[in-house]
Scaffold this motif. Structure first.
Motif, PDB file in Angstrom:
ATOM      1  N   ASP A 114       0.652  -1.204   0.135  1.00  0.00           N
ATOM      2  CA  ASP A 114      -0.284  -0.011   0.116  1.00  0.00           C
ATOM      3  C   ASP A 114       0.925   1.256   0.148  1.00  0.00           C
ATOM      4  OD1 ASP A 114      -2.172  -1.601  -0.139  1.00  0.00           O
ATOM      5  OD2 ASP A 114      -2.777  -1.282   2.016  1.00  0.00           O
ATOM      6  N   ALA A 115       2.004   1.217   0.855  1.00  0.00           N
ATOM      7  CA  ALA A 115       2.797   2.316   0.788  1.00  0.00           C
ATOM      8  C   ALA A 115       3.595   2.563  -0.644  1.00  0.00           C
ATOM      9  CB  ALA A 115       4.073   2.280   1.844  1.00  0.00           C
ATOM     10  N   VAL A 116       3.712   1.516  -1.487  1.00  0.00           N
ATOM     11  CA  VAL A 116       4.451   1.655  -2.619  1.00  0.00           C
ATOM     12  C   VAL A 116       3.260   2.166  -3.686  1.00  0.00           C
ATOM     13  CG1 VAL A 116       5.205   0.379  -4.685  1.00  0.00           C
ATOM     14  CG2 VAL A 116       6.210  -0.342  -2.475  1.00  0.00           C
ATOM     15  N   LEU A 117       2.121   1.634  -3.530  1.00  0.00           N
ATOM     16  CA  LEU A 117       1.007   2.538  -4.187  1.00  0.00           C
ATOM     17  C   LEU A 117       0.660   3.663  -4.007  1.00  0.00           C
ATOM     18  CD1 LEU A 117      -1.524  -0.432  -4.244  1.00  0.00           C
ATOM     19  CD2 LEU A 117      -0.167   0.197  -6.101  1.00  0.00           C
ATOM     20  N   ARG A 118       0.750   4.213  -2.850  1.00  0.00           N
ATOM     21  CA  ARG A 118       0.482   5.845  -2.737  1.00  0.00           C
ATOM     22  C   ARG A 118       2.070   6.265  -3.076  1.00  0.00           C
ATOM     23  NH1 ARG A 118      -0.980   3.439   2.207  1.00  0.00           N
ATOM     24  NH2 ARG A 118       0.740   3.792   3.122  1.00  0.00           N
ATOM     25  N   SER A 119       2.963   5.826  -3.125  1.00  0.00           N
ATOM     26  CA  SER A 119       4.372   6.565  -3.596  1.00  0.00           C
ATOM     27  C   SER A 119       4.018   6.773  -4.996  1.00  0.00           C
ATOM     28  CB  SER A 119       5.456   6.049  -3.178  1.00  0.00           C
ATOM     29  OG  SER A 119       5.804   4.652  -3.755  1.00  0.00           O
ATOM     30  N   VAL A 120       3.514   5.638  -5.661  1.00  0.00           N
ATOM     31  CA  VAL A 120       3.265   5.560  -7.086  1.00  0.00           C
ATOM     32  C   VAL A 120       2.376   6.834  -7.551  1.00  0.00           C
ATOM     33  CG1 VAL A 120       2.441   4.357  -9.226  1.00  0.00           C
ATOM     34  CG2 VAL A 120       4.037   3.238  -7.912  1.00  0.00           C
ATOM     35  N   GLY A 121       1.290   6.735  -6.935  1.00  0.00           N
ATOM     36  CA  GLY A 121       0.435   8.002  -6.925  1.00  0.00           C
ATOM     37  C   GLY A 121       0.832   9.330  -7.056  1.00  0.00           C
ATOM     38  N   ASP A 122       1.608   9.332  -5.670  1.00  0.00           N
ATOM     39  CA  ASP A 122       2.615  10.864  -5.509  1.00  0.00           C
ATOM     40  C   ASP A 122       3.339  11.183  -6.769  1.00  0.00           C
ATOM     41  OD1 ASP A 122       0.898  10.911  -3.330  1.00  0.00           O
ATOM     42  OD2 ASP A 122       2.721  10.315  -1.920  1.00  0.00           O
ATOM     43  N   VAL A 170       8.761   6.676 -15.238  1.00  0.00           N
ATOM     44  CA  VAL A 170       9.541   5.563 -15.221  1.00  0.00           C
ATOM     45  C   VAL A 170      10.515   5.538 -14.387  1.00  0.00           C
ATOM     46  CG1 VAL A 170      10.573   3.593 -16.602  1.00  0.00           C
ATOM     47  CG2 VAL A 170       8.325   4.391 -17.299  1.00  0.00           C
ATOM     48  N   CYS A 171      11.187   6.637 -14.687  1.00  0.00           N
ATOM     49  CA  CYS A 171      12.739   7.025 -13.925  1.00  0.00           C
ATOM     50  C   CYS A 171      12.452   7.190 -12.290  1.00  0.00           C
ATOM     51  CB  CYS A 171      13.399   8.069 -14.423  1.00  0.00           C
ATOM     52  SG  CYS A 171      14.225   7.680 -15.915  1.00  0.00           S
ATOM     53  N   ARG A 172      11.512   7.925 -11.934  1.00  0.00           N
ATOM     54  CA  ARG A 172      10.941   8.112 -10.496  1.00  0.00           C
ATOM     55  C   ARG A 172      10.230   6.893 -10.009  1.00  0.00           C
ATOM     56  NH1 ARG A 172       8.170  13.595  -8.883  1.00  0.00           N
ATOM     57  NH2 ARG A 172       8.240  12.346  -6.803  1.00  0.00           N
ATOM     58  N   LEU A 173      10.020   5.792 -10.658  1.00  0.00           N
ATOM     59  CA  LEU A 173       9.522   4.808  -9.817  1.00  0.00           C
ATOM     60  C   LEU A 173      10.715   3.730  -9.671  1.00  0.00           C
ATOM     61  CD1 LEU A 173       6.140   4.095 -11.618  1.00  0.00           C
ATOM     62  CD2 LEU A 173       6.648   5.291  -9.508  1.00  0.00           C
TER      63      LEU A 173
END
Length: 187
Positions: free
Chosen positions: A44-52, A94-97
Motif C-alpha cells: 500500500d505504501a508503494v502504491l501511494r508513492s506511485v500515485g504521488d 518510469v525513472c521516478r519509480l
C-alpha cells in the motif's frame, strides 16, 4: 466507469482544438513480489508513492486514476505536433519509480511498464484508446518492463496472430489433430 467518463469529457473538450488526448496505462512490474516479501502494508505504501510520483510529474490538466490493484491511468491532452512531450512525461515517471521506497527502514525497489496511446484518425473512440494503451503496456512488460512504449499497429498484429495460434491449438488438441513425437537426445 469514472475513467471512461473522464476520457469522454476530454474528447469532447478537445474535439474542436488542436489538442488530442493521450492515455498512459501504467502497471507495476512484479508488484505481487512486493506484497509477498514485504506484506500488504508495504504494498500500500508503494502504491501511494506511485500515485504521488504520477501526480508530481503530470501537468495540472491531466486526469489520473487508479484502475486496478497496481494499475494506473493518466489522460493527458497534448498538441499533436508535440508527441515527445507525452513520451518525456512517461519516461520521467518510469525513472521516478526506479527510486526505492523506504518502508520501515527497508528500501523497496520497483519499476513500472507504461503503455501509451493517442487519439487520431485511426483511433478516436474511448474503447480503442483504452485497448491500445493496454496492448502497449503489455508490450512494454513483455520487453522486460521498466519502460514506456507507444502503441504500434504491429503490437496488435502480433497479439492477433498469437491468439489465432492459441485458438487453433485449443480446437486441434481435443480433435487429435496434433501427434507428438519424441526424439531422444543421446550424448
Amino acid at each position: 466507469l469514472r475513467l471512461v467518463e473522464a476520457i469522454s469529457d476530454v474528447l469532447d473538450r478537445t474535439w474542436r482544438t488542436e489538442e488530442r488526448p493521450a492515455l498512459m496505462q501504467l502497471n507495476l512490474d512484479r508488484f505481487k513480489n512486493i506484497n509477498d516479501v514485504y506484506g500488504h502494508i508495504a504494498g500500500d505504501a508503494v502504491l501511494r508513492s506511485v500515485g504521488d510520483a504520477i501526480m508530481a510529474t503530470v501537468p495540472p490538466e491531466a486526469i489520473c486514476a487508479r484502475i486496478g490493484a497496481d494499475e494506473f491511468a493518466v489522460i493527458l491532452p497534448f498538441c499533436e505536433s508535440a508527441r515527445e512531450v507525452v513520451a518525456d512525461i512517461a519516461e520521467h515517471i518510469v525513472c521516478r519509480l526506479r527510486e526505492p521506497v523506504e518502508i520501515g527502514g527497508i528500501d523497496v525497489h520497483g519499476s513500472a511498464s507504461i503503455g501509451l496511446s493517442r487519439t487520431g484518425k485511426e483511433c478516436g473512440e474511448i474503447e480503442g484508446l483504452l485497448r491500445r494503451a493496454n496492448i502497449a503496456m503489455h508490450a512494454a512488460k513483455d520487453s522486460g518492463g521498466d519502460r514506456a512504449m507507444w502503441f504500434d499497429t504491429t503490437m496488435e498484429s502480433v497479439l492477433k496472430a498469437r491468439n489465432e495460434v492459441e485458438s487453433g491449438l485449443r480446437r486441434g488438441i481435443p480433435l487429435g489433430e496434433f501427434v507428438p513425437y519424441f526424439q531422444p537426445q543421446v550424448d
